[in-house]
Design a protein around this motif. Structure first.
Motif, short mmCIF file in Angstrom:
data_model
loop_
_atom_site.label_atom_id
_atom_site.label_comp_id
_atom_site.label_asym_id
_atom_site.label_seq_id
_atom_site.Cartn_x
_atom_site.Cartn_y
_atom_site.Cartn_z
N GLY A 108 0.65 -1.12 0.10
CA GLY A 108 -0.05 0.04 -0.29
C GLY A 108 0.91 1.22 -0.14
O GLY A 108 2.10 1.32 0.16
N LYS A 109 0.19 2.27 -0.22
CA LYS A 109 1.09 3.50 -0.22
C LYS A 109 1.58 4.17 0.76
O LYS A 109 2.67 4.83 0.57
CB LYS A 109 0.02 4.50 -1.01
CG LYS A 109 0.71 5.96 -1.63
CD LYS A 109 -0.20 6.72 -2.38
CE LYS A 109 0.68 8.17 -2.82
NZ LYS A 109 -0.29 8.98 -3.42
N VAL A 161 5.46 3.84 5.20
CA VAL A 161 5.75 5.45 5.55
C VAL A 161 5.32 5.55 7.24
O VAL A 161 6.13 6.03 7.88
CB VAL A 161 5.23 6.38 4.86
CG1 VAL A 161 5.42 7.93 5.32
CG2 VAL A 161 5.76 6.29 3.24
N ILE A 162 4.13 4.88 7.34
CA ILE A 162 3.83 5.07 8.64
C ILE A 162 4.67 4.28 9.77
O ILE A 162 4.96 4.84 10.65
CB ILE A 162 2.33 4.41 8.97
CG1 ILE A 162 1.21 5.29 8.19
CG2 ILE A 162 1.98 3.99 10.43
CD1 ILE A 162 0.02 4.59 7.93
N LYS A 180 -0.16 12.44 10.12
CA LYS A 180 -0.99 13.14 8.89
C LYS A 180 -0.08 14.37 8.23
O LYS A 180 0.21 14.36 7.10
CB LYS A 180 -2.38 13.61 9.21
CG LYS A 180 -3.33 14.14 8.16
CD LYS A 180 -4.51 14.36 8.61
CE LYS A 180 -5.47 15.13 7.51
NZ LYS A 180 -5.97 15.05 6.46
N ARG A 181 0.41 15.16 9.24
CA ARG A 181 1.46 16.14 8.78
C ARG A 181 2.71 15.55 8.17
O ARG A 181 3.19 16.14 7.07
CB ARG A 181 1.76 17.17 10.05
CG ARG A 181 0.78 18.01 10.21
CD ARG A 181 1.21 19.04 11.29
NE ARG A 181 1.48 18.63 12.50
CZ ARG A 181 0.80 18.42 13.66
NH1 ARG A 181 -0.67 18.79 13.52
NH2 ARG A 181 0.95 17.84 14.89
N TYR A 182 3.20 14.69 8.63
CA TYR A 182 4.43 13.74 8.25
C TYR A 182 4.17 13.36 7.05
O TYR A 182 4.93 13.37 5.95
CB TYR A 182 4.72 12.62 9.22
CG TYR A 182 6.02 12.09 8.82
CD1 TYR A 182 7.45 12.52 9.28
CD2 TYR A 182 6.10 10.73 8.29
CE1 TYR A 182 8.65 11.91 8.88
CE2 TYR A 182 7.21 10.05 7.93
CZ TYR A 182 8.56 10.61 8.33
OH TYR A 182 9.74 10.08 8.02
N ILE A 183 3.21 12.44 6.59
CA ILE A 183 2.70 11.95 5.43
C ILE A 183 2.65 13.14 4.15
O ILE A 183 2.66 12.82 3.29
CB ILE A 183 1.78 10.77 5.66
CG1 ILE A 183 2.27 9.63 6.32
CG2 ILE A 183 1.25 10.23 4.01
CD1 ILE A 183 1.36 8.57 6.81
N LYS A 184 1.97 13.99 4.70
CA LYS A 184 1.17 15.08 3.83
C LYS A 184 -0.07 14.73 3.20
O LYS A 184 -1.10 14.78 3.68
CB LYS A 184 2.46 15.71 2.97
CG LYS A 184 3.73 16.01 3.72
CD LYS A 184 4.06 17.29 3.34
CE LYS A 184 5.47 17.90 3.57
NZ LYS A 184 5.70 17.37 5.37
N ASP A 192 -7.86 11.56 5.98
CA ASP A 192 -8.06 10.94 7.32
C ASP A 192 -8.56 9.60 6.88
O ASP A 192 -8.14 8.61 7.97
CB ASP A 192 -9.22 11.81 7.93
CG ASP A 192 -8.70 13.14 8.55
OD1 ASP A 192 -7.39 13.33 8.19
OD2 ASP A 192 -9.54 14.03 8.93
N LYS A 193 -9.38 9.27 6.24
CA LYS A 193 -10.19 7.96 5.83
C LYS A 193 -9.00 6.84 5.49
O LYS A 193 -8.76 5.74 6.07
CB LYS A 193 -11.18 7.83 4.94
CG LYS A 193 -11.77 6.67 4.47
CD LYS A 193 -13.01 6.81 3.55
CE LYS A 193 -13.39 5.34 3.37
NZ LYS A 193 -14.45 5.49 2.40
N THR A 194 -8.09 7.19 4.82
CA THR A 194 -7.06 6.57 4.28
C THR A 194 -6.01 6.10 5.55
O THR A 194 -5.64 5.02 5.61
CB THR A 194 -5.91 7.00 2.91
OG1 THR A 194 -7.28 7.21 1.95
CG2 THR A 194 -4.95 6.16 2.52
N LEU A 195 -5.64 7.16 6.25
CA LEU A 195 -4.58 7.29 7.12
C LEU A 195 -5.34 6.25 8.30
O LEU A 195 -4.74 5.25 8.74
CB LEU A 195 -4.35 8.44 7.64
CG LEU A 195 -3.22 8.47 8.99
CD1 LEU A 195 -2.00 7.43 8.65
CD2 LEU A 195 -2.99 9.68 9.40
#
Length: 111
Positions: free
Chosen positions: A25-26, A30-31, A47-51, A55-58
């Motif tokens: 997954g994308k 990264v997480i 959320k700030r780190y990934i840019k 919200d739903k995807t994270l």
């Protein structure tokens, strides 16, 4: 002769396939990388780190990583709600692999 082995081989039965299923997954890698670097992270920090992540995807990625026991979600009973994410022991055991991906990327980035 090689064709016979390939015909009987099943990629889905490999450890590589299993590992990919956990981190594909994308945003999942990264997480995990963010949690490796910063140890304990809140949702909005991720959320700030990934840019560019919704919200739903994270949220969906975090739930899958938690379900696969790679991360730990700790919720504090307060208002407003506070939730922190960190790597589980199982997740930490995957960090050597992610670290090697980083090393390879640094060595080969400009080539």
């Amino acid at each position: 002769m090689i064709k016979k082995y390939i015909e009987k081989a099943n990629f889905e039965d490999t450890g590589f396939s299993y590992t990919l299923s956990l981190i594909s997954g994308k945003h999942k890698m990264v997480i995990l990388y963010c949690l490796m670097e910063f140890e304990v992270v809140r949702f909005n920090e991720l959320k700030r780190y990934i840019k560019n992540v919704s919200d739903k995807t994270l949220s969906s990625n975090l739930k899958e990583l938690e379900k696969n026991r790679l991360i730990i979600r700790k919720e504090y009973p307060q208002i407003p709600p506070k939730v922190e994410y960190s790597l589980s022991e199982r997740g930490k055991s995957l960090m050597g692999v992610l670290d090697q991906l980083c090393v390879w990327g640094e060595k080969n980035r400009g080539k």
